[in-house]
Design a protein around this motif. Structure first.
Motif, mmCIF file in Angstrom:
data_model
loop_
_atom_site.group_PDB
_atom_site.id
_atom_site.type_symbol
_atom_site.label_atom_id
_atom_site.label_comp_id
_atom_site.label_asym_id
_atom_site.label_seq_id
_atom_site.Cartn_x
_atom_site.Cartn_y
_atom_site.Cartn_z
ATOM 1 N N MET A 236 -67.920 -28.121 -6.708
ATOM 2 C CA MET A 236 -67.631 -27.821 -8.248
ATOM 3 C C MET A 236 -67.673 -26.426 -8.174
ATOM 4 N N GLU A 240 -64.533 -24.500 -10.113
ATOM 5 C CA GLU A 240 -64.845 -23.602 -11.284
ATOM 6 C C GLU A 240 -64.458 -22.107 -11.311
ATOM 7 N N ILE A 274 -65.912 -34.640 -8.019
ATOM 8 C CA ILE A 274 -65.442 -34.463 -9.349
ATOM 9 C C ILE A 274 -66.021 -35.687 -10.117
ATOM 10 N N THR A 278 -69.084 -35.275 -12.556
ATOM 11 C CA THR A 278 -68.705 -35.327 -13.988
ATOM 12 C C THR A 278 -68.444 -36.587 -14.646
ATOM 13 N N GLU A 280 -65.526 -38.046 -14.645
ATOM 14 C CA GLU A 280 -64.362 -37.894 -14.937
ATOM 15 C C GLU A 280 -63.408 -37.878 -13.656
ATOM 16 N N ARG A 284 -58.472 -35.383 -16.082
ATOM 17 C CA ARG A 284 -59.108 -35.188 -17.096
ATOM 18 C C ARG A 284 -60.003 -33.771 -16.984
ATOM 19 N N TYR A 285 -60.417 -33.812 -15.880
ATOM 20 C CA TYR A 285 -61.237 -32.558 -15.738
ATOM 21 C C TYR A 285 -60.717 -31.348 -15.803
#
Length: 361
Positions: A236, A240, A274, A278, A280, A284-285
């Motif tokens: 993640m 990011e 993901i 999250t 999601e 969607r992320y």
């Protein structure tokens, strides 16, 4: 008076769509083949049923069942599981079996056609259980639409099986005159639905990149451990950096497959991280980053259209849908809404001089 059969009209309409989308480069080859199969079947239906040419009456069931395996192979390609060309040759067994029935067991033709459409439709529905993350070649800005469109195609194949069953029932019950009507309207509707669904923007083409060094799929652990959570967190963090730091989300052609290649990981491993971190799916992320980017652009005075294109959305419909999902309002509403009415996580911090009073509008 000269008349054009409805199946010819359907084929002409789908031909126009096929040529237009191929010229624009927005239709992946497997979907182009599916559209071509629908076009061919519409012509064969007209020559067999409307014009009554005997040779095409024999060919009609064989070409009809080709649509189902072509749809299946197009789905597997969208799932990144196309495999070797030789594997696709196995699906020639369906039309070959129907051809055998025509030659040796005519009474079994209807049952064979019904079984082919029903089995392929059911198999497609089963293959789509993983949702949007199971389609790594789909553009992420389409959100949850690609699996819905594919499910609609699968349901249409099952509808075709039901239509063929109605034909058999009409013949058995002595209402054979209904056969041509059911074929004319039922089959034409099936071809129109499959062709139209296959050409929807949600299944739009994203340019593929051959990856000869893709890592093998990671083995799934029996239970989530602290070490696995740490690996998920590392993935993640890398994500990011790509999306927020390098603005990779602004690439409107971004897919799960391309994102995974940038990370050097299997697509399934990325989607799992993901999902667990999250709650999601991948689309969607990623679209969350895009919407936040668009919100900042609108706040900076850019137009909604510029914000849409600059943040990575390719179509207005996808942008509006995802924007409303994330923010709870339309882009135009966001542009004029007071800061206090916006979601806190999407609203940039107010500058110090504006804290004392309400934001000017």
């Amino acid at each position: 008076m000269f008349a054009v059969p409805i199946s010819i009209v359907v084929s002409l309409a789908l031909s126009f769509v096929l040529v237009r989308m191929r010229l624009r480069g927005s239709l992946a080859p497997p979907l182009a083949v599916l559209l071509g199969a629908c076009i061919l079947q519409g012509v064969v239906n007209a020559l067999a049923q409307y014009y009554g040419l005997p040779v095409f009456r024999l060919v009609q069931p064989v070409t009809a069942v080709c649509v189902a395996p072509v749809a299946w192979l197009a789905l597997r390609s969208a799932q990144g599981r196309g495999g070797a060309p030789s594997a696709g040759l196995l699906h020639l067994l369906a039309p070959a079996f129907v051809a055998f029935c025509i030659a040796r067991a005519p009474e079994a033709i209807d049952a064979a056609v019904i079984a082919v459409f029903a089995c392929y439709g059911a198999a497609m529905l089963l293959a789509l259980r993983s949702g949007a993350d199971g389609l790594p070649e789909a553009r992420l800005d389409a959100g949850d639409w690609p699996p819905l469109v594919w499910r609609a195609i699968a349901a249409t194949l099952i509808f075709s099986a039901v239509s063929d069953a109605a034909i058999s029932l009409a013949v058995v019950s002595g209402e054979g005159w209904l056969k041509s009507w059911i074929i004319g309207f039922g089959s034409s509707l099936t071809l129109l639905l499959v062709g139209t669904l296959a050409s929807l923007p949600a299944l739009g083409r994203a340019p593929g990149i051959v990856d000869a060094t893709a890592a093998p799929a990671a083995a799934e652990a029996a239970a989530e451990s602290d070490a696995e959570r740490g690996r998920d967190a590392a993935i993640m963090a890398d994500l990011e950096r790509l999306l927020d730091g390098q603005r990779l989300h602004r690439d409107s052609e971004l897919t799960l497959s391309r994102l995974a290649r940038r990370l050097g990981l299997p697509a399934k491993r990325v989607s799992e991280a993901i999902n667990r971190q999250t709650g999601e799916n991948v689309s969607r992320y990623v679209n969350g980053f895009r919407v936040a980017d668009a919100c900042q652009a609108i706040d900076a005075g850019r137009s909604v259209t510029d914000a849409m294109l600059g943040s990575g959305f390719a179509t207005k419909s996808n942008f509006n849908r995802e924007f409303r999902r994330v923010t709870g309002m339309a882009p135009a509403q966001w542009a004029v809404s007071p800061r206090m009415l916006r979601p806190a996580e999407l609203t940039p911090p107010a500058p110090p001089e504006s804290i004392a009073g309400p934001q000017a509008t």
